[in-house]
Design a protein around this motif. Structure first.
Motif, PDB file in Angstrom:
ATOM      1  N   PRO A  31       0.812  -1.218   0.000  1.00  8.50           N
ATOM      2  CA  PRO A  31       0.000   0.000   0.000  1.00  8.50           C
ATOM      3  C   PRO A  31       0.841   1.262   0.000  1.00  8.50           C
ATOM      4  CG  PRO A  31       0.093  -0.914   2.194  1.00  8.50           C
ATOM      5  CD  PRO A  31       0.798  -1.901   1.303  1.00  8.50           C
ATOM      6  N   PHE A  32       0.194   2.340  -0.368  1.00  7.56           N
ATOM      7  CA  PHE A  32       0.849   3.655  -0.384  1.00  7.56           C
ATOM      8  C   PHE A  32       1.505   3.954   0.957  1.00  7.56           C
ATOM      9  CE2 PHE A  32       1.483   7.916  -1.788  1.00  7.56           C
ATOM     10  CZ  PHE A  32       1.164   8.754  -0.734  1.00  7.56           C
ATOM     11  N   ASP A  34       3.129   2.229   2.880  1.00 13.89           N
ATOM     12  CA  ASP A  34       4.415   1.570   3.096  1.00 13.89           C
ATOM     13  C   ASP A  34       5.596   2.394   2.574  1.00 13.89           C
ATOM     14  OD1 ASP A  34       4.037  -2.069   2.841  1.00 13.89           O
ATOM     15  OD2 ASP A  34       3.223  -0.603   4.236  1.00 13.89           O
ATOM     16  N   TYR A  35       5.303   3.459   1.848  1.00 14.12           N
ATOM     17  CA  TYR A  35       6.331   4.151   1.090  1.00 14.12           C
ATOM     18  C   TYR A  35       6.819   5.443   1.735  1.00 14.12           C
ATOM     19  CZ  TYR A  35       5.687   0.990  -2.803  1.00 14.12           C
ATOM     20  OH  TYR A  35       5.655  -0.127  -3.591  1.00 14.12           O
ATOM     21  N   HIS A  36       8.077   5.759   1.439  1.00 18.14           N
ATOM     22  CA  HIS A  36       8.591   7.102   1.610  1.00 18.14           C
ATOM     23  C   HIS A  36       8.504   7.783   0.243  1.00 18.14           C
ATOM     24  CE1 HIS A  36      10.122   5.732   5.435  1.00 18.14           C
ATOM     25  NE2 HIS A  36      10.529   6.961   5.713  1.00 18.14           N
ATOM     26  N   ILE A  37       7.983   9.007   0.247  1.00 19.48           N
ATOM     27  CA  ILE A  37       7.867   9.790  -0.977  1.00 19.48           C
ATOM     28  C   ILE A  37       8.745  11.031  -0.829  1.00 19.48           C
ATOM     29  CG2 ILE A  37       6.310  10.875  -2.629  1.00 19.48           C
ATOM     30  CD1 ILE A  37       5.601   7.969  -2.109  1.00 19.48           C
ATOM     31  N   ALA A  38       9.552  11.289  -1.824  1.00 12.97           N
ATOM     32  CA  ALA A  38      10.481  12.410  -1.737  1.00 12.97           C
ATOM     33  C   ALA A  38      10.367  13.316  -2.956  1.00 12.97           C
ATOM     34  CB  ALA A  38      11.914  11.900  -1.618  1.00 12.97           C
ATOM     35  N   ALA A  56       4.867   8.026   4.382  1.00 15.22           N
ATOM     36  CA  ALA A  56       3.419   7.969   4.244  1.00 15.22           C
ATOM     37  C   ALA A  56       2.767   7.222   5.406  1.00 15.22           C
ATOM     38  CB  ALA A  56       3.032   7.321   2.921  1.00 15.22           C
ATOM     39  N   SER A  57       3.559   6.471   6.153  1.00 16.93           N
ATOM     40  CA  SER A  57       2.970   5.708   7.257  1.00 16.93           C
ATOM     41  C   SER A  57       2.772   6.550   8.497  1.00 16.93           C
ATOM     42  CB  SER A  57       3.840   4.497   7.583  1.00 16.93           C
ATOM     43  OG  SER A  57       5.091   4.905   8.085  1.00 16.93           O
ATOM     44  N   SER A  75       1.211  14.800   2.868  1.00 13.82           N
ATOM     45  CA  SER A  75       0.672  13.635   2.180  1.00 13.82           C
ATOM     46  C   SER A  75      -0.819  13.510   2.435  1.00 13.82           C
ATOM     47  CB  SER A  75       1.393  12.377   2.674  1.00 13.82           C
ATOM     48  OG  SER A  75       0.839  11.214   2.089  1.00 13.82           O
ATOM     49  N   ASP A  76      -1.570  13.268   1.386  1.00 15.12           N
ATOM     50  CA  ASP A  76      -2.990  12.943   1.510  1.00 15.12           C
ATOM     51  C   ASP A  76      -3.123  11.471   1.139  1.00 15.12           C
ATOM     52  OD1 ASP A  76      -5.717  12.512   1.245  1.00 15.12           O
ATOM     53  OD2 ASP A  76      -6.099  14.483   0.377  1.00 15.12           O
ATOM     54  N   ASN A  77      -3.095  10.613   2.150  1.00 17.54           N
ATOM     55  CA  ASN A  77      -3.084   9.173   1.891  1.00 17.54           C
ATOM     56  C   ASN A  77      -4.372   8.695   1.225  1.00 17.54           C
ATOM     57  OD1 ASN A  77      -0.631   9.366   3.135  1.00 17.54           O
ATOM     58  ND2 ASN A  77      -1.043   7.795   4.694  1.00 17.54           N
ATOM     59  N   ALA A  78      -5.472   9.372   1.465  1.00 16.88           N
ATOM     60  CA  ALA A  78      -6.733   8.982   0.829  1.00 16.88           C
ATOM     61  C   ALA A  78      -6.677   9.162  -0.682  1.00 16.88           C
ATOM     62  CB  ALA A  78      -7.881   9.784   1.412  1.00 16.88           C
ATOM     63  N   LYS A  79      -5.836  10.079  -1.129  1.00 23.89           N
ATOM     64  CA  LYS A  79      -5.699  10.375  -2.559  1.00 23.89           C
ATOM     65  C   LYS A  79      -4.394   9.839  -3.140  1.00 23.89           C
ATOM     66  CE  LYS A  79      -8.468  14.613  -2.392  1.00 23.89           C
ATOM     67  NZ  LYS A  79      -8.478  16.081  -2.667  1.00 23.89           N
ATOM     68  N   ASN A  80      -3.581   9.186  -2.308  1.00 20.74           N
ATOM     69  CA  ASN A  80      -2.258   8.721  -2.764  1.00 20.74           C
ATOM     70  C   ASN A  80      -1.478   9.853  -3.419  1.00 20.74           C
ATOM     71  OD1 ASN A  80      -3.004   6.210  -1.864  1.00 20.74           O
ATOM     72  ND2 ASN A  80      -3.043   5.230  -3.875  1.00 20.74           N
TER      73      ASN A  80
END
Length: 132
Positions: A31-32, A34-38, A56-57, A75-80
Motif C-alpha cells: 500500500p501507499f 508503506d512508502y517514503h515519498i520524496a 506515508a505511514s 501527504s494525503d493518503n486517501a488520494k495517494n
C-alpha cells in the motif's frame, strides 16, 4: 509498478509560491502507506538533490537545509498524493522537480532519504522557474 505524476510547476517571481503535486498509483503488492515519498530537484549542470521527504505511514518529514522554513511536504493518503508547498521562492530554487517513491530501507531513510539512488520509482519531473 508504482507510477508517479508530478504537476504544479511553472514560472513565478522571486518571493512567490507554488504547490507541486505528486499523484501516485500502481500499488499492487504494497500500500501507499508503506512508502517514503520524496521531492528531488535538478538544476542545469548540477546533480539531482533531495529537497524533502515524507513517510506515508507516520508523516515523518525530512528537509534539505536550504528549504527549511520555506517548503512544506505533506501527504494525503486517501488520494495517494504528496504535495510540496514552496514559499519565498528564489531564483536558486529554479530546477526540474521530481517525485520519487521507495519502501525498501526501513529506518535507514533517516540517513539516506536525500540520496537519489535510494529511490526506485520516479516521475517525469515538472519545471519550476523563479525569475528575479
Amino acid at each position: 509498478e508504482v507510477q508517479l505524476v508530478e504537476s504544479g510547476g511553472g514560472l513565478v517571481q522571486a518571493g512567490g509560491s507554488l504547490r507541486l503535486s505528486c499523484a501516485a498509483s500502481g500499488f499492487t503488492f504494497f500500500p501507499f502507506e508503506d512508502y517514503h515519498i520524496a521531492w528531488f530537484r535538478q538544476a542545469p549542470g548540477k546533480e539531482r538533490e533531495g529537497v524533502a521527504c515524507i513517510s506515508a505511514s507516520d508523516g515523518t518529514t525530512y528537509y534539505e537545509d536550504s528549504v527549511k522554513g520555506r517548503f512544506t511536504i505533506s501527504s494525503d493518503n486517501a488520494k495517494n498524493t504528496v504535495y510540496l508547498q514552496m514559499n519565498s521562492l528564489t531564483p536558486e530554487d529554479t530546477a526540474v522537480y521530481y517525485c520519487a517513491a521507495d519502501r525498501r530501507w526501513g529506518n535507514l531513510y533517516d540517513d539516506v532519504w536525500h540520496k537519489a539512488g535510494v529511490f526506485a520509482s520516479w516521475g517525469q519531473g515538472t519545471q519550476v522557474t523563479v525569475s528575479s
